[in-house]
Design an enzyme around this catalytic site. Sequence first.
Site, PDB file in Angstrom:
ATOM      1  N   GLU A  86      44.560  39.218  38.408  1.00 45.14           N
ATOM      2  CA  GLU A  86      43.388  38.562  39.401  1.00 45.14           C
ATOM      3  C   GLU A  86      43.517  39.434  40.786  1.00 45.14           C
ATOM      4  OE1 GLU A  86      41.908  34.923  39.433  1.00 45.14           O
ATOM      5  OE2 GLU A  86      42.568  34.520  36.920  1.00 45.14           O
ATOM      6  N   ARG A 102      41.695  33.389  42.126  1.00 45.96           N
ATOM      7  CA  ARG A 102      42.684  33.681  43.245  1.00 45.96           C
ATOM      8  C   ARG A 102      43.444  32.373  43.702  1.00 45.96           C
ATOM      9  NH1 ARG A 102      39.712  39.375  44.730  1.00 45.96           N
ATOM     10  NH2 ARG A 102      40.215  40.511  43.017  1.00 45.96           N
TER      11      ARG A 102
HETATM   12  N1  CAA Z   1      31.035  39.053  46.606  1.00 38.19           N
HETATM   13  C1  CAA Z   1      29.769  39.561  46.449  1.00 38.19           C
HETATM   14  N2  CAA Z   1      29.496  40.722  46.269  1.00 38.19           N
HETATM   15  C2  CAA Z   1      30.637  41.677  46.372  1.00 38.19           C
HETATM   16  C3  CAA Z   1      32.082  41.225  46.589  1.00 38.19           C
HETATM   17  C4  CAA Z   1      32.034  39.741  46.599  1.00 38.19           C
HETATM   18  N3  CAA Z   1      33.255  39.116  46.868  1.00 38.19           N
HETATM   19  N4  CAA Z   1      32.809  42.159  46.653  1.00 38.19           N
HETATM   20  C5  CAA Z   1      31.978  43.267  46.257  1.00 38.19           C
HETATM   21  N5  CAA Z   1      30.814  42.708  46.230  1.00 38.19           N
HETATM   22  C6  CAA Z   1      29.866  43.953  45.932  1.00 38.19           C
HETATM   23  C7  CAA Z   1      29.807  44.888  47.312  1.00 38.19           C
HETATM   24  O1  CAA Z   1      28.928  44.309  48.178  1.00 38.19           O
HETATM   25  C8  CAA Z   1      29.172  46.119  46.575  1.00 38.19           C
HETATM   26  O2  CAA Z   1      27.839  46.120  46.741  1.00 38.19           O
HETATM   27  P1  CAA Z   1      26.780  47.394  47.397  1.00 38.19           P
HETATM   28  O3  CAA Z   1      27.293  48.426  47.056  1.00 38.19           O
HETATM   29  O4  CAA Z   1      25.576  46.763  47.517  1.00 38.19           O
HETATM   30  O5  CAA Z   1      27.676  47.500  48.849  1.00 38.19           O
HETATM   31  C9  CAA Z   1      29.636  46.132  45.078  1.00 38.19           C
HETATM   32  O6  CAA Z   1      29.939  44.695  44.727  1.00 38.19           O
HETATM   33  C10 CAA Z   1      30.715  46.916  44.881  1.00 38.19           C
HETATM   34  O7  CAA Z   1      31.962  46.564  45.746  1.00 38.19           O
HETATM   35  P2  CAA Z   1      32.993  47.644  46.447  1.00 38.19           P
HETATM   36  O8  CAA Z   1      32.293  48.839  46.760  1.00 38.19           O
HETATM   37  O9  CAA Z   1      33.496  46.738  47.391  1.00 38.19           O
HETATM   38  O10 CAA Z   1      33.749  47.971  45.215  1.00 38.19           O
HETATM   39  P3  CAA Z   1      35.040  48.660  45.066  1.00 38.19           P
HETATM   40  O11 CAA Z   1      34.962  49.675  43.887  1.00 38.19           O
HETATM   41  O12 CAA Z   1      35.234  49.130  46.395  1.00 38.19           O
HETATM   42  O13 CAA Z   1      36.199  47.484  44.548  1.00 38.19           O
HETATM   43  C11 CAA Z   1      37.493  45.750  44.673  1.00 38.19           C
HETATM   44  C12 CAA Z   1      36.574  46.467  45.255  1.00 38.19           C
HETATM   45  C13 CAA Z   1      37.846  44.546  45.592  1.00 38.19           C
HETATM   46  C14 CAA Z   1      38.906  46.571  44.606  1.00 38.19           C
HETATM   47  C15 CAA Z   1      37.186  45.232  43.337  1.00 38.19           C
HETATM   48  O14 CAA Z   1      36.893  46.145  42.430  1.00 38.19           O
HETATM   49  C16 CAA Z   1      38.446  44.259  42.709  1.00 38.19           C
HETATM   50  O15 CAA Z   1      38.558  43.069  42.980  1.00 38.19           O
HETATM   51  N6  CAA Z   1      39.137  44.861  41.979  1.00 38.19           N
HETATM   52  C17 CAA Z   1      40.162  43.967  41.068  1.00 38.19           C
HETATM   53  C18 CAA Z   1      39.471  43.508  39.965  1.00 38.19           C
HETATM   54  C19 CAA Z   1      40.374  41.985  39.411  1.00 38.19           C
HETATM   55  O16 CAA Z   1      40.698  41.417  40.372  1.00 38.19           O
HETATM   56  N7  CAA Z   1      40.470  42.036  38.205  1.00 38.19           N
HETATM   57  C20 CAA Z   1      41.088  40.795  37.775  1.00 38.19           C
HETATM   58  C21 CAA Z   1      40.700  40.511  36.579  1.00 38.19           C
HETATM   59  S1  CAA Z   1      40.759  38.841  35.509  1.00 38.19           S
HETATM   60  C22 CAA Z   1      42.282  38.542  35.471  1.00 38.19           C
HETATM   61  O17 CAA Z   1      43.164  39.353  35.815  1.00 38.19           O
HETATM   62  C23 CAA Z   1      42.670  37.081  34.757  1.00 38.19           C
HETATM   63  C24 CAA Z   1      44.120  36.917  34.647  1.00 38.19           C
HETATM   64  O18 CAA Z   1      44.924  37.688  34.745  1.00 38.19           O
HETATM   65  C25 CAA Z   1      44.770  35.568  34.293  1.00 38.19           C
HETATM   66  P1  FAD Z   2      45.560  49.808  38.196  1.00 37.41           P
HETATM   67  O1  FAD Z   2      44.313  49.687  38.744  1.00 37.41           O
HETATM   68  O2  FAD Z   2      45.636  51.205  37.316  1.00 37.41           O
HETATM   69  O3  FAD Z   2      46.501  50.019  39.456  1.00 37.41           O
HETATM   70  C1  FAD Z   2      47.964  50.657  39.213  1.00 37.41           C
HETATM   71  C2  FAD Z   2      48.415  50.909  40.571  1.00 37.41           C
HETATM   72  O4  FAD Z   2      47.972  51.349  41.807  1.00 37.41           O
HETATM   73  C3  FAD Z   2      48.797  49.204  41.187  1.00 37.41           C
HETATM   74  O5  FAD Z   2      49.917  49.059  41.980  1.00 37.41           O
HETATM   75  C4  FAD Z   2      47.401  48.777  42.015  1.00 37.41           C
HETATM   76  O6  FAD Z   2      47.647  48.112  43.045  1.00 37.41           O
HETATM   77  C5  FAD Z   2      47.319  50.436  42.799  1.00 37.41           C
HETATM   78  N1  FAD Z   2      45.929  50.890  43.086  1.00 37.41           N
HETATM   79  C6  FAD Z   2      45.087  51.024  42.402  1.00 37.41           C
HETATM   80  N2  FAD Z   2      43.946  51.405  43.292  1.00 37.41           N
HETATM   81  C7  FAD Z   2      44.280  51.347  44.377  1.00 37.41           C
HETATM   82  C8  FAD Z   2      43.839  51.601  45.685  1.00 37.41           C
HETATM   83  N3  FAD Z   2      42.448  51.771  45.879  1.00 37.41           N
HETATM   84  N4  FAD Z   2      44.516  51.509  46.815  1.00 37.41           N
HETATM   85  C9  FAD Z   2      45.965  51.110  46.631  1.00 37.41           C
HETATM   86  N5  FAD Z   2      46.454  50.785  45.484  1.00 37.41           N
HETATM   87  C10 FAD Z   2      46.000  51.151  44.353  1.00 37.41           C
HETATM   88  N6  FAD Z   2      42.100  41.239  33.105  1.00 37.41           N
HETATM   89  C11 FAD Z   2      41.260  40.509  32.785  1.00 37.41           C
HETATM   90  O7  FAD Z   2      39.956  41.179  33.032  1.00 37.41           O
HETATM   91  N7  FAD Z   2      41.051  39.279  32.059  1.00 37.41           N
HETATM   92  C12 FAD Z   2      42.368  38.616  31.778  1.00 37.41           C
HETATM   93  O8  FAD Z   2      42.472  37.537  31.331  1.00 37.41           O
HETATM   94  C13 FAD Z   2      43.469  39.184  32.253  1.00 37.41           C
HETATM   95  N8  FAD Z   2      44.701  38.688  32.199  1.00 37.41           N
HETATM   96  C14 FAD Z   2      45.831  39.691  32.460  1.00 37.41           C
HETATM   97  C15 FAD Z   2      47.401  39.184  31.808  1.00 37.41           C
HETATM   98  C16 FAD Z   2      48.251  40.037  31.991  1.00 37.41           C
HETATM   99  C17 FAD Z   2      49.693  39.509  31.729  1.00 37.41           C
HETATM  100  C18 FAD Z   2      47.993  41.309  32.833  1.00 37.41           C
HETATM  101  C19 FAD Z   2      49.324  42.388  32.836  1.00 37.41           C
HETATM  102  C20 FAD Z   2      46.802  41.640  33.305  1.00 37.41           C
HETATM  103  C21 FAD Z   2      45.654  40.945  32.943  1.00 37.41           C
HETATM  104  N9  FAD Z   2      44.379  41.297  33.526  1.00 37.41           N
HETATM  105  C22 FAD Z   2      43.351  40.778  33.046  1.00 37.41           C
HETATM  106  C23 FAD Z   2      44.391  42.864  33.859  1.00 37.41           C
HETATM  107  C24 FAD Z   2      44.595  42.724  35.376  1.00 37.41           C
HETATM  108  O9  FAD Z   2      43.648  42.102  36.161  1.00 37.41           O
HETATM  109  C25 FAD Z   2      44.862  44.294  35.699  1.00 37.41           C
HETATM  110  O10 FAD Z   2      46.093  44.796  35.109  1.00 37.41           O
HETATM  111  C26 FAD Z   2      45.073  44.430  37.303  1.00 37.41           C
HETATM  112  O11 FAD Z   2      43.860  44.063  37.906  1.00 37.41           O
HETATM  113  C27 FAD Z   2      45.369  45.857  37.476  1.00 37.41           C
HETATM  114  O12 FAD Z   2      44.672  46.934  36.876  1.00 37.41           O
HETATM  115  P2  FAD Z   2      45.532  47.836  36.214  1.00 37.41           P
HETATM  116  O13 FAD Z   2      46.686  47.424  35.531  1.00 37.41           O
HETATM  117  O14 FAD Z   2      44.467  48.714  35.542  1.00 37.41           O
HETATM  118  O15 FAD Z   2      46.290  48.691  37.336  1.00 37.41           O
END
Ligand code: CAA
Ligand code: FAD
Length: 389
Positions: free
Chosen positions: A373, A253
């Site tokens: 992310e 991030r």
């Molecule tokens: N460090 C260590 N442990 C952690 C943690 C952290 N930062 N955050 C959560 N955990 C642990 C929690 O302590 C928990 O354990 P316990 O059950 O023992 O308490 C467990 O993990 C589950 O955590 P939560 O209960 O907090 O989980 P949640 O379902 O409420 O979700 C969330 C939390 C912050 C929404 C998380 O699911 C999240 O970050 N979602 C977004 C995913 C994301 O960022 N995806 C990106 C994909 S990569 C990408 O996108 C690359 C790209 O584009 C270029």
């Molecule tokens: P959803 O989770 O379905 O969310 C839909 C909407 O609901 C969003 O506005 C969200 O914020 C909202 N929402 C969901 N839950 C909640 C809540 N609890 N409270 C409030 N609002 C909520 N992933 C990887 O693993 N690796 C990669 O390399 C990667 N690269 C990517 C590149 C691109 C171009 C794109 C578009 C995505 C990429 N991703 C990657 C995936 C990206 O991380 C996800 O798209 C993102 O985490 C959101 O998930 P979703 O698309 O399923 O949306």
Amino acid sequence: DNCLFMDFQFTEEQLMIRNAARDFARTECLPGVIERDEKMQFPREQIEKLAELGFMGMMVSPEYGGAGLDTASYVLAMEEISKIDASVSVCMSVNNSLVCYGIEAYGTEEQKRKYLTPLAQGKKDGELYIGAFLLSEPEAGSDATSQRTIAEDVGDYYLLNGTKNWITNGNSASVYLVMAQTDAAVGSKGIDVFIVEKSWPGVVVSGKENKMGIRASDTHTILFNDVKVPKENRIGAHGFGFTFAMKTLAGGRIGIASQALGIASGAYELAKEYAKTRKAFGTEIMNHQAIAFKLADMATRVEASRMLCLKAAWDKDNHQDYTLSSSMAKVFASETAMWTSTEAVQIHGGYGYVKEYHVERLMRDAKITQIYEGTSEVQRIVISRTILK
Ligand code: CAA
Ligand code: FAD
């Protein structure tokens, strides 16, 4: 005893890195950026040259082929490259802060020798060698613990089955870090993370996405059909996968926040230069206060974003917890990128709406920084849970 000294002066080394990245962006990324965006053409040449300069493994220890730089240098480099080409910088961010960091921080010595060293150099046997991070699935985006991909322990190896989508570097990467459920009964505690090679039998690179922005970056769905994963390719202890993802994403991030910072500062600089030369009603448009005030707000928000990115980098470099600061940097910088790039189009008037002036691309690229992310809503979940704990 919690007295932190703040130093706003960059070191010679940090300035050198920033200048090298700035030169690289102008000479290597700017030519052809509009065409690559239009044709969805992966910037292979640019990534290969970045690797030569050491920018694909910036923070990796020299022992494993990296440049051994600090996170602040990484922020500065990401900003400069993102001002010009966010498709190049997302590739760089994923390789540096998700893939290389994840293996260096949590991998075994053998995993580091075998995978980290070529990943940090961006090259193996003379060929491009980069990584991808596979957490998201069609039904597990924000709700990342809902993993459907299964890795079944069958004794000698794991059998991997499932679908990952939205994978950045999906086709260009040679190595995937894959999160998968190994024990559904214990939920997020039953997720593991594996190093999977793209060339293994059963790995299928599927559809490429036709996107709004970062169009030159290759985003794919990846399928796993009975892929045999050797036991030594699991990172960390059984059940460590979700913690791995969260801890690695905290650093990722910072990379995406810096990408957003670069998009914002790039848009601001273009708008400022345009406002100084474009005339309307007998004067340069910067002399209309409505335009000057937009530029004032842009400059302020860009600077605030830069401070948040560097503070998160400082926390990471000084072994402080950076979960909160990286989420704050990401949500603020990405909203700044969206707002600033939209206003930069406005300041350009009709010219802003066509490709030659670059700001429309920055506006399309800005949007993704609020989604991947962790969406802005997810960052606010992380921030609110931390401050209210
Ligand atoms: N460090 C260590 N442990 C952690 C943690 C952290 N930062 N955050 C959560 N955990 C642990 C929690 O302590 C928990 O354990 P316990 O059950 O023992 O308490 C467990 O993990 C589950 O955590 P939560 O209960 O907090 O989980 P949640 O379902 O409420 O979700 C969330 C939390 C912050 C929404 C998380 O699911 C999240 O970050 N979602 C977004 C995913 C994301 O960022 N995806 C990106 C994909 S990569 C990408 O996108 C690359 C790209 O584009 C270029
Ligand atoms: P959803 O989770 O379905 O969310 C839909 C909407 O609901 C969003 O506005 C969200 O914020 C909202 N929402 C969901 N839950 C909640 C809540 N609890 N409270 C409030 N609002 C909520 N992933 C990887 O693993 N690796 C990669 O390399 C990667 N690269 C990517 C590149 C691109 C171009 C794109 C578009 C995505 C990429 N991703 C990657 C995936 C990206 O991380 C996800 O798209 C993102 O985490 C959101 O998930 P979703 O698309 O399923 O949306």
